[in-house]
Every structure is written in structure tokens, then in C-alpha cells.
Motif scaffolding. Structure first.
Motif, PDB file in Angstrom:
ATOM      1  N   ASP A  34      22.292  99.980  55.247  1.00 22.91           N
ATOM      2  CA  ASP A  34      23.708  99.716  54.977  1.00 22.91           C
ATOM      3  C   ASP A  34      24.353  98.893  56.090  1.00 22.91           C
ATOM      4  OD1 ASP A  34      24.416 102.937  53.401  1.00 22.91           O
ATOM      5  OD2 ASP A  34      23.604 101.065  52.587  1.00 22.91           O
ATOM      6  N   SER A  35      23.898  99.105  57.304  1.00 22.09           N
ATOM      7  CA  SER A  35      24.514  98.450  58.457  1.00 22.09           C
ATOM      8  C   SER A  35      24.286  96.940  58.493  1.00 22.09           C
ATOM      9  CB  SER A  35      23.986  99.062  59.754  1.00 22.09           C
ATOM     10  OG  SER A  35      22.579  98.928  59.827  1.00 22.09           O
ATOM     11  N   VAL A  36      23.311  96.443  57.710  1.00 24.88           N
ATOM     12  CA  VAL A  36      23.018  95.002  57.756  1.00 24.88           C
ATOM     13  C   VAL A  36      23.223  94.318  56.408  1.00 24.88           C
ATOM     14  CG1 VAL A  36      21.357  95.410  59.612  1.00 24.88           C
ATOM     15  CG2 VAL A  36      20.541  95.167  57.244  1.00 24.88           C
ATOM     16  N   LYS A  37      23.560  95.077  55.375  1.00 25.37           N
ATOM     17  CA  LYS A  37      23.756  94.485  54.060  1.00 25.37           C
ATOM     18  C   LYS A  37      24.833  93.407  54.102  1.00 25.37           C
ATOM     19  CE  LYS A  37      22.303  98.246  51.003  1.00 25.37           C
ATOM     20  NZ  LYS A  37      22.766  99.315  50.072  1.00 25.37           N
ATOM     21  N   GLY A  38      24.534  92.294  53.460  1.00 27.70           N
ATOM     22  CA  GLY A  38      25.493  91.199  53.429  1.00 27.70           C
ATOM     23  C   GLY A  38      25.406  90.274  54.629  1.00 27.70           C
ATOM     24  N   ARG A  39      24.685  90.680  55.664  1.00 23.96           N
ATOM     25  CA  ARG A  39      24.551  89.854  56.870  1.00 23.96           C
ATOM     26  C   ARG A  39      23.118  89.390  57.099  1.00 23.96           C
ATOM     27  NH1 ARG A  39      25.458  92.000  61.731  1.00 23.96           N
ATOM     28  NH2 ARG A  39      24.840  94.120  61.135  1.00 23.96           N
ATOM     29  N   PHE A  40      22.146  90.233  56.757  1.00 22.73           N
ATOM     30  CA  PHE A  40      20.738  89.920  56.972  1.00 22.73           C
ATOM     31  C   PHE A  40      20.075  89.622  55.632  1.00 22.73           C
ATOM     32  CE2 PHE A  40      19.998  92.554  61.116  1.00 22.73           C
ATOM     33  CZ  PHE A  40      21.093  91.921  61.697  1.00 22.73           C
ATOM     34  N   THR A  41      19.106  88.709  55.667  1.00 19.96           N
ATOM     35  CA  THR A  41      18.324  88.383  54.483  1.00 19.96           C
ATOM     36  C   THR A  41      16.847  88.366  54.837  1.00 19.96           C
ATOM     37  OG1 THR A  41      20.118  87.020  53.583  1.00 19.96           O
ATOM     38  CG2 THR A  41      17.927  86.722  52.636  1.00 19.96           C
ATOM     39  N   ILE A  42      16.062  89.141  54.089  1.00 25.12           N
ATOM     40  CA  ILE A  42      14.625  89.185  54.315  1.00 25.12           C
ATOM     41  C   ILE A  42      13.926  88.328  53.263  1.00 25.12           C
ATOM     42  CG2 ILE A  42      14.209  91.239  52.882  1.00 25.12           C
ATOM     43  CD1 ILE A  42      12.179  92.149  55.053  1.00 25.12           C
ATOM     44  N   SER A  43      12.844  87.686  53.663  1.00 27.76           N
ATOM     45  CA  SER A  43      12.042  86.903  52.728  1.00 27.76           C
ATOM     46  C   SER A  43      10.599  86.915  53.211  1.00 27.76           C
ATOM     47  CB  SER A  43      12.570  85.463  52.631  1.00 27.76           C
ATOM     48  OG  SER A  43      12.516  84.819  53.894  1.00 27.76           O
ATOM     49  N   ARG A  44       9.688  86.496  52.343  1.00 33.17           N
ATOM     50  CA  ARG A  44       8.282  86.456  52.749  1.00 33.17           C
ATOM     51  C   ARG A  44       7.577  85.289  52.078  1.00 33.17           C
ATOM     52  NH1 ARG A  44       5.393  91.909  50.722  1.00 33.17           N
ATOM     53  NH2 ARG A  44       3.450  90.788  51.155  1.00 33.17           N
ATOM     54  N   ASP A  45       6.541  84.826  52.752  1.00 34.96           N
ATOM     55  CA  ASP A  45       5.663  83.781  52.238  1.00 34.96           C
ATOM     56  C   ASP A  45       4.296  84.412  52.066  1.00 34.96           C
ATOM     57  OD1 ASP A  45       3.861  81.669  51.919  1.00 34.96           O
ATOM     58  OD2 ASP A  45       5.110  80.294  53.085  1.00 34.96           O
ATOM     59  N   GLY A  46       3.932  84.699  50.830  1.00 34.49           N
ATOM     60  CA  GLY A  46       2.682  85.381  50.572  1.00 34.49           C
ATOM     61  C   GLY A  46       1.470  84.579  50.996  1.00 34.49           C
ATOM     62  N   ALA A  47       1.527  83.289  50.832  1.00 33.33           N
ATOM     63  CA  ALA A  47       0.390  82.439  51.191  1.00 33.33           C
ATOM     64  C   ALA A  47       0.134  82.445  52.695  1.00 33.33           C
ATOM     65  CB  ALA A  47       0.636  81.021  50.712  1.00 33.33           C
ATOM     66  N   LYS A  48       1.192  82.657  53.469  1.00 34.62           N
ATOM     67  CA  LYS A  48       1.073  82.653  54.930  1.00 34.62           C
ATOM     68  C   LYS A  48       1.082  84.057  55.515  1.00 34.62           C
ATOM     69  CE  LYS A  48       3.334  78.146  55.487  1.00 34.62           C
ATOM     70  NZ  LYS A  48       4.463  77.411  56.109  1.00 34.62           N
ATOM     71  N   ASN A  49       1.188  85.080  54.676  1.00 35.34           N
ATOM     72  CA  ASN A  49       1.283  86.465  55.168  1.00 35.34           C
ATOM     73  C   ASN A  49       2.368  86.592  56.229  1.00 35.34           C
ATOM     74  OD1 ASN A  49      -0.739  87.555  53.512  1.00 35.34           O
ATOM     75  ND2 ASN A  49      -2.338  86.915  54.942  1.00 35.34           N
ATOM     76  N   THR A  50       3.498  85.999  55.947  1.00 38.07           N
ATOM     77  CA  THR A  50       4.591  85.941  56.917  1.00 38.07           C
ATOM     78  C   THR A  50       5.872  86.491  56.297  1.00 38.07           C
ATOM     79  OG1 THR A  50       3.624  84.015  58.016  1.00 38.07           O
ATOM     80  CG2 THR A  50       5.960  84.414  58.375  1.00 38.07           C
ATOM     81  N   VAL A  51       6.601  87.242  57.105  1.00 43.71           N
ATOM     82  CA  VAL A  51       7.895  87.768  56.693  1.00 43.71           C
ATOM     83  C   VAL A  51       8.955  87.242  57.643  1.00 43.71           C
ATOM     84  CG1 VAL A  51       7.646  89.927  58.021  1.00 43.71           C
ATOM     85  CG2 VAL A  51       9.175  89.851  56.040  1.00 43.71           C
ATOM     86  N   TYR A  52      10.122  86.978  57.096  1.00 47.42           N
ATOM     87  CA  TYR A  52      11.227  86.426  57.875  1.00 47.42           C
ATOM     88  C   TYR A  52      12.442  87.346  57.766  1.00 47.42           C
ATOM     89  CZ  TYR A  52       8.351  82.282  57.105  1.00 47.42           C
ATOM     90  OH  TYR A  52       7.304  81.401  57.028  1.00 47.42           O
ATOM     91  N   LEU A  53      13.286  87.296  58.782  1.00 44.31           N
ATOM     92  CA  LEU A  53      14.558  88.007  58.745  1.00 44.31           C
ATOM     93  C   LEU A  53      15.637  87.063  59.253  1.00 44.31           C
ATOM     94  CD1 LEU A  53      15.830  90.786  58.060  1.00 44.31           C
ATOM     95  CD2 LEU A  53      15.740  91.275  60.518  1.00 44.31           C
ATOM     96  N   GLN A  54      16.464  86.585  58.350  1.00 44.18           N
ATOM     97  CA  GLN A  54      17.595  85.753  58.722  1.00 44.18           C
ATOM     98  C   GLN A  54      18.771  86.664  59.026  1.00 44.18           C
ATOM     99  OE1 GLN A  54      17.882  82.318  59.081  1.00 44.18           O
ATOM    100  NE2 GLN A  54      19.921  82.792  59.868  1.00 44.18           N
ATOM    101  N   MET A  55      19.263  86.586  60.256  1.00 37.37           N
ATOM    102  CA  MET A  55      20.337  87.469  60.706  1.00 37.37           C
ATOM    103  C   MET A  55      21.577  86.631  60.993  1.00 37.37           C
ATOM    104  SD  MET A  55      18.163  90.009  63.202  1.00 37.37           S
ATOM    105  CE  MET A  55      17.859  88.750  64.423  1.00 37.37           C
ATOM    106  N   ASN A  56      22.614  86.861  60.206  1.00 32.88           N
ATOM    107  CA  ASN A  56      23.884  86.153  60.375  1.00 32.88           C
ATOM    108  C   ASN A  56      24.978  87.129  60.793  1.00 32.88           C
ATOM    109  OD1 ASN A  56      22.602  83.780  59.444  1.00 32.88           O
ATOM    110  ND2 ASN A  56      23.136  84.253  57.320  1.00 32.88           N
ATOM    111  N   SER A  57      26.077  86.569  61.264  1.00 28.58           N
ATOM    112  CA  SER A  57      27.228  87.390  61.681  1.00 28.58           C
ATOM    113  C   SER A  57      26.797  88.532  62.584  1.00 28.58           C
ATOM    114  CB  SER A  57      27.954  87.941  60.436  1.00 28.58           C
ATOM    115  OG  SER A  57      28.377  86.883  59.596  1.00 28.58           O
ATOM    116  N   LEU A  58      25.993  88.209  63.571  1.00 30.07           N
ATOM    117  CA  LEU A  58      25.447  89.236  64.454  1.00 30.07           C
ATOM    118  C   LEU A  58      26.536  89.917  65.263  1.00 30.07           C
ATOM    119  CD1 LEU A  58      22.195  87.396  65.453  1.00 30.07           C
ATOM    120  CD2 LEU A  58      22.303  89.716  64.524  1.00 30.07           C
ATOM    121  N   LYS A  59      26.324  91.210  65.491  1.00 31.89           N
ATOM    122  CA  LYS A  59      27.261  92.046  66.233  1.00 31.89           C
ATOM    123  C   LYS A  59      26.560  92.616  67.479  1.00 31.89           C
ATOM    124  CE  LYS A  59      29.276  93.612  61.850  1.00 31.89           C
ATOM    125  NZ  LYS A  59      29.575  94.815  61.008  1.00 31.89           N
TER     126      LYS A  59
END
Length: 122
Positions: A61-86
Motif C-alpha cells: 500500500d505504501s508504494v501504490k501509485g508511485r512504483f511500477t514493477i515490470s519484467r523481461d522474461g527473455a532476459k530474466n530481469t525484473v525492474y522497479l520504477q520508483m517515482n515521487s520518492l519520499k
């Protein structure tokens, strides 16, 4: 057998953005859930966000609306885009993956990265 390598942490001002990456390598058959946890000084490690192999995300709940997670299956990589950091987002961020290994694909093993520091301060 599996290594998770995180990158992208650093120092940012409040309201700023950072993007974390975590690449898994090794004897990987497939990866089920990938996710991010964080641990602030004096506090327990907490879940930040997860994403399934089908791309379904979940957030604390503390990061909803600010953080976005995504992944690239071909690269076995996960990302976390963090906006409006506190300032309260300051912590060591750890990557986690539930991995099925080649040769034993019916078993799921839990792996952690070494952590990357995120500091939000003016």
C-alpha cells in the motif's frame, strides 16, 4: 547455481525517481514470481512489489501509485520504477526470485540479491 545482480540504487532528492534492475543468471529453467523487498535501518525486511510470470503485479500500500514493477522474461530481469520518492523509501532494496532449475523443474528455489541502497534525502 543462480545469481541475482541488482543495480540502479543511489541518492535522490524527495520527489525524484530511480529505476532498479535485477538480472538473474545461472542454471535457470524458469522463474515464477520475481519481486522487490526493502529493509530500512532498525526495521524488518518488507515486501515492496511482486510480479508473476504472467506479468500480474502486486504492490504494498505504501508504494501504490508511485512504483511500477515490470519484467523481461527473455532476459530474466525484473525492474522497479520508483517515482515521487519520499524519505521513508530510504532502505536497502533486495531482489527476490522463485526459480525452477534445469534438471529439477518441479522444485522452486528462493534466491536473493545482494541488495542496493536507495537514499531519499535533500
Amino acid at each position: 547455481q543462480v545469481r541475482l545482480v541488482e543495480s540502479g540504487g543511489g541518492l535522490v532528492q524527495p520527489g525524484g525517481s530511480l529505476r532498479l534492475s535485477c538480472a538473474a543468471s545461472g542454471s535457470i529453467f524458469s522463474i515464477d514470481v520475481m519481486g522487490w523487498y526493502r529493509q530500512a535501518p532498525g526495521k524488518e525486511r518488507e515486501l515492496v512489489s511482486t510480479i508473476t510470470s504472467a506479468g500480474i503485479p502486486g504492490y504494498a500500500d505504501s508504494v501504490k501509485g508511485r512504483f511500477t514493477i515490470s519484467r523481461d522474461g527473455a532476459k530474466n530481469t525484473v525492474y522497479l520504477q520508483m517515482n515521487s520518492l519520499k524519505p521513508e523509501d530510504t532502505a536497502v532494496y533486495y531482489c527476490n526470485s522463485a526459480v525452477r532449475l534445469r534438471g529439477t523443474p518441479t522444485y522452486v528455489y528462493n534466491y536473493w540479491g545482494q541488495g542496493t541502497q536507495v537514499t531519499v534525502s535533500s
